[in-house]
Design an enzyme around this catalytic site. Structure first.
Site, PDB file in Angstrom:
ATOM      1  CE1 TYR A  46      12.766  22.250 -25.945  1.00 17.03           C
ATOM      2  CE2 TYR A  46      12.293  20.663 -24.200  1.00 17.03           C
ATOM      3  CZ  TYR A  46      12.675  21.930 -24.601  1.00 17.03           C
ATOM      4  OH  TYR A  46      12.951  22.880 -23.656  1.00 17.03           O
ATOM      5  NE  ARG A  78      17.400  21.842 -22.854  1.00 17.81           N
ATOM      6  CZ  ARG A  78      17.228  22.096 -24.151  1.00 17.81           C
ATOM      7  NH1 ARG A  78      16.056  22.409 -24.621  1.00 17.81           N
ATOM      8  NH2 ARG A  78      18.245  22.008 -24.973  1.00 17.81           N
ATOM      9  CB  SER A 119      19.411  26.897 -24.949  1.00 14.68           C
ATOM     10  OG  SER A 119      18.412  25.906 -24.967  1.00 14.68           O
ATOM     11  CG  ASP A 154      19.443  24.844 -22.053  1.00 19.02           C
ATOM     12  OD1 ASP A 154      20.250  24.073 -22.617  1.00 19.02           O
ATOM     13  OD2 ASP A 154      18.281  25.032 -22.452  1.00 19.02           O
ATOM     14  CD  GLN A 212      14.021  28.757 -18.268  1.00 17.12           C
ATOM     15  OE1 GLN A 212      14.138  29.901 -17.823  1.00 17.12           O
ATOM     16  NE2 GLN A 212      12.949  28.358 -18.923  1.00 17.12           N
TER      17      GLN A 212
END
Length: 367
Positions: free
Chosen positions: A212, A107, A118, A115, A112
């Site tokens: 998180y 992460r 997500s 990912d 990104q």
């Protein structure tokens, strides 16, 4: 789907030859001719497809018999769940396949676009609200009519990660009164920015690495359930999103809480596949308990196959292109993304969590 025509075009522009199994995209409304127009070769049967492939792109981990069809030295990219699929990981190592698991992509900002956790959580959070709205025998928004005013539905979202935030936003767009709970006080501002109320319980902070949520103790979960029960009872819809890759989902809603809900209420448990956040959830089933509907649909993103495939395929293509230079595989294990997401290489299991049969830290996923 791990490949859509748009990403196939991107891969071909990078100098790669792209093939797909015949009919693979049909359920996602992606016919073979759409791939052919993008310059993709359509191959009949997995065996013929895999025997010459240098890189294999999938959604779920392959079955053991599929692993045996992948040639030695090839790269595999998919969701592998290495902490719980030891048989597949061992088979991949034995076959000499270099495998990368999308759950393990670090992460960090430059990863990104890779990912997939997500992107798929976003699809699940959106669809969960629509599923609840269809089952709920009430309007979501407040309705002012000649026959009188109808109060808006009350929605509780448990977990304010990617799926939870998307669920909050969707429920608000439909006009519901939304409240949300998360063990991390830091997400309070995000919840408020979407027009929802953040429920604060007198419990210790459970914020882990990178902001998180970390895995909670059973004592913490017991206290949490005691305090959240009143909010569950007041809700018309409850959407639960707490999941930890490789481990059983934490229990958030007990059978007693369900009994305390009004008849006609709806629960959507997005953690159904990993044991469920709701005690009464049955994975893959929709059931009614005391007039309360509990939805345990598996793999909710797959109920939106076109957009879920488009998002996932982009994640996969971006990871593959990270591993490619000048049209050929070029694996740099000094790179954080390459090293962090690799599970097997050179006939060995190289990921520490996979070696130990231990899952990723609970702080890794947002859900």
């Amino acid at each position: 789907m791990a490949l859509v025509p748009d990403t196939a075009t991107k891969l071909k522009a990078a100098g790669l030859e792209v093939s797909i199994e015949e009919g693979a995209g049909a359920a996602a409304f992606l016919p073979d001719d759409a791939y052919e127009q993008a310059g993709v070769k359509v191959v009949k049967g997995a065996a013929a497809l895999l025997k010459d492939a240098d890189a294999v792109l999938k959604v779920q981990a392959p079955a053991v018999d599929e692993v045996n069809l992948i040639k030695k030295g090839a790269v595999l990219i998919s969701f592998l769940q290495p902490a719980t699929r030891g048989d597949i990981v061992k088979a991949l190592a034995k076959q000499g396949v270099t495998s990368f698991s999308l759950e393990l992509v670090p992460r960090i900002s430059r990863a990104q676009s890779m990912d997939a956790l997500s992107s798929q959580a976003s699809a699940a959070g959106y669809k969960a609200v629509l599923m609840a709205a269809v089952r709920l025998g009430k309007f979501f928004p407040m309705m002012m009519t000649a026959a009188g005013t109808v109060a808006p539905a009350r929605v509780l979202v448990m977990g304010a990660g990617v799926a939870g935030l998307q669920a909050i936003a969707t429920a608000r767009r439909l006009g519901a009164v939304v409240s949300a709970y998360d063990v991390r006080p830091a997400v309070k501002e995000e919840v408020h920015s979407l027009g929802a109320t953040f429920i604060e319980l007198p419990l210790e902070t459970q914020e882990g690495e990178g902001g998180y949520a970390r895995e909670q103790s059973e004592e913490f979960l017991r206290k949490q359930r005691e305090l959240i029960g009143e909010h569950v009872a007041k809700s018309d819809v409850v959407i639960t999103t707490a999941a930890i890759p490789g481990r059983r989902a934490p229990l958030l809603v007990t059978s007693d809480m369900v009994k305390g809900m009004r008849q006609g209420s709806v629960i959507v448990d997005l953690a159904a596949e990993t044991g469920g956040n709701v005690e009464l959830t049955q994975a893959g089933k929709e059931l009614e308990v005391g007039g309360v509907t509990i939805i345990g649909t598996r793999n909710v993103p797959s109920t939106m196959p076109l957009h879920a495939s488009q998002l996932y395929a982009r994640n996969v293509a971006n990871l593959l292109l990270h591993l490619v230079k000048d049209g050929a595989l070029n694996l740099d294990f000094n790179d954080e993304i390459t090293k962090g997401s690799c599970v097997t290489h050179g006939g060995e299991i190289v990921n520490e969590r996979a070696k130990q049969g231990q899952p990723r830290e609970a702080g890794a996923p947002k859900e």
